[in-house]
Design an enzyme around this catalytic site. Structure first.
Site, PDB file in Angstrom:
ATOM      1  N   SER A 282       0.831  -1.199   0.000  1.00 20.96           N
ATOM      2  CA  SER A 282       0.000   0.000   0.000  1.00 20.96           C
ATOM      3  C   SER A 282       0.872   1.257   0.000  1.00 20.96           C
ATOM      4  CB  SER A 282      -0.969  -0.046   1.185  1.00 20.96           C
ATOM      5  OG  SER A 282      -1.953   0.949   1.065  1.00 20.96           O
TER       6      SER A 282
ATOM      7  N   ASP B 193      -9.306  -3.643  -6.343  1.00 18.37           N
ATOM      8  CA  ASP B 193      -8.872  -2.900  -5.154  1.00 18.37           C
ATOM      9  C   ASP B 193      -9.703  -1.625  -5.038  1.00 18.37           C
ATOM     10  OD1 ASP B 193      -7.492  -1.358  -3.234  1.00 18.37           O
ATOM     11  OD2 ASP B 193      -5.561  -2.199  -3.809  1.00 18.37           O
TER      12      ASP B 193
ATOM     13  N   HIS C  39      -7.410  -5.193  -1.440  1.00 23.70           N
ATOM     14  CA  HIS C  39      -6.290  -4.332  -1.077  1.00 23.70           C
ATOM     15  C   HIS C  39      -5.336  -5.115  -0.173  1.00 23.70           C
ATOM     16  CE1 HIS C  39      -4.069  -0.683  -0.558  1.00 23.70           C
ATOM     17  NE2 HIS C  39      -4.197  -0.729   0.755  1.00 23.70           N
TER      18      HIS C  39
END
Length: 339
Positions: A160, A286, A314
């Site tokens: 991320s 995502d 995600h």
């Protein structure tokens, strides 16, 4: 063509890897929740791996008075040092990070799980607040981690926001004395404005989760530095773009939100022309990282692999009911390819 060369070319050619979780694990919500909620330590303990007694905690001198912390898990016959970087409001204990570290250590790698500034309870360690443009101190932390473990090859993997940092290490590391053999971004947030807009427009569950995390950080930073921070006008805000704008104007060196975003926005062209090898793993579904941000990206130039999966949520990529992550063997494959 020898087998090694054939394997390498096969890896580089993959753009839609075979990842097909069972029906009950296919939803974006399920994948994303499992990324942070699966009991990684317990699952790996069943396989005979427990990183906790093998790891030591370190405070790193990152230069300019900045200190960051992390956990080093050495390996007696190391194939290389892998620096892992968590996502926003994560830590060295995050499930996805701990699981990746366990998989890598089992394969013979030394691992350093780095904590970004103001993460893992380190709000009192540095007076200035964390923000996402602080790539200099992450590079300093990696240089310091190399002093602790001088394994021959260096690899950097982030998730991320940590994926954004990892890719920037690949971009800017070589000119700053950091030379990764490969930097991998998993669900990397390469366009920060789009990510914040996606959080604001996305499921209330995710929005509320991130908002509570941010409010807790404000509280902990205020407690760590009494009288230094006043977030009274920040706390009522619920829109992440506006909340970030207020934070940037009040507590960073950047005059505008656009200035700040520009410092860590990455484009496919930047990645392809990076100073060292990169790889990207992301998912079409995502809900935090818009897949359109990767339009035009492919495995060419410095991008050794671009895995664009239809599912995975995600940072999830959970492939079976044993809660194994598809990304772990894939990353190990990529590291072998790059070595």
């Amino acid at each position: 063509m020898d087998d090694a060369r054939h394997d390498r070319e096969s890896l580089l050619a993959v753009t839609t890897p075979a990842f097909e979780p069972p029906l009950g694990l296919r939803s974006t919500l399920m994948q994303t929740i499992l990324a942070t909620k699966r009991p990684a330590r317990r699952l790996w303990a069943r396989r005979g791996i427990d990183l906790v007694p093998l790891s030591t905690s370190h405070v790193l001198d990152c230069g300019d008075g900045v200190r960051l912390t992390g956990m080093l898990t050495p390996h007696a016959s190391s194939r290389g040092l892998v620096v892992l970087i968590h996502g926003w409001e994560g830590s060295h204990e995050s499930s996805y990070l701990y699981s990746m570290a366990s998989a890598l250590h089992r394969e013979g790698y030394a691992v350093f799980r780095l904590n970004l500034r103001d993460h893992a309870g380190t709000h009192a360690l540095n007076e200035q607040m964390f923000h996402s443009a602080r790539i200099g101190e992450v590079l300093g932390a990696i240089r310091a981690a190399r002093q602790l473990d001088a394994s021959n090859d260096l690899f950097v993997i982030g998730f991320s926001l940590g994926g954004n940092f990892a890719l920037r290490v690949g971009l800017y590391g070589p000119e700053n004395g950091v030379h990764p053999k490969l930097s991998i971004g998993i669900s990397p947030a390469i366009h920060p404005r789009h990510t914040l807009e996606a959080i604001d427009a996305g499921p209330k569950l995710f929005h509320g989760y991130f908002l509570e995390k941010w409010r807790l950080t404000m509280e902990l930073k205020s407690q760590a530095w009494p009288g230094r921070y006043d977030f009274s006008t920040h706390r009522p805000l619920r829109n992440f773009v506006e909340l970030t704008r207020r934070f940037v104007e009040d507590y960073t060196e950047y005059e505008t939100l656009e200035d700040y975003f520009e410092r860590y926005t990455l484009t496919p062209a930047m990645l392809v022309n990076a100073a060292s090898p990169l790889a990207v793993i992301t998912a079409v579904d995502d809900s935090v990282i818009p897949i359109q941000d990767f339009d035009g990206l492919r495995a060419t130039g410095s991008v050794l692999a671009y895995d664009r999966l239809l599912r995975g949520g995600h940072c999830g990529f959970i492939e079976d009911w044993a809660l194994n992550a598809w990304t772990e063997p894939r990353v190990i494959e990529l590291l072998r390819c790059a070595a």
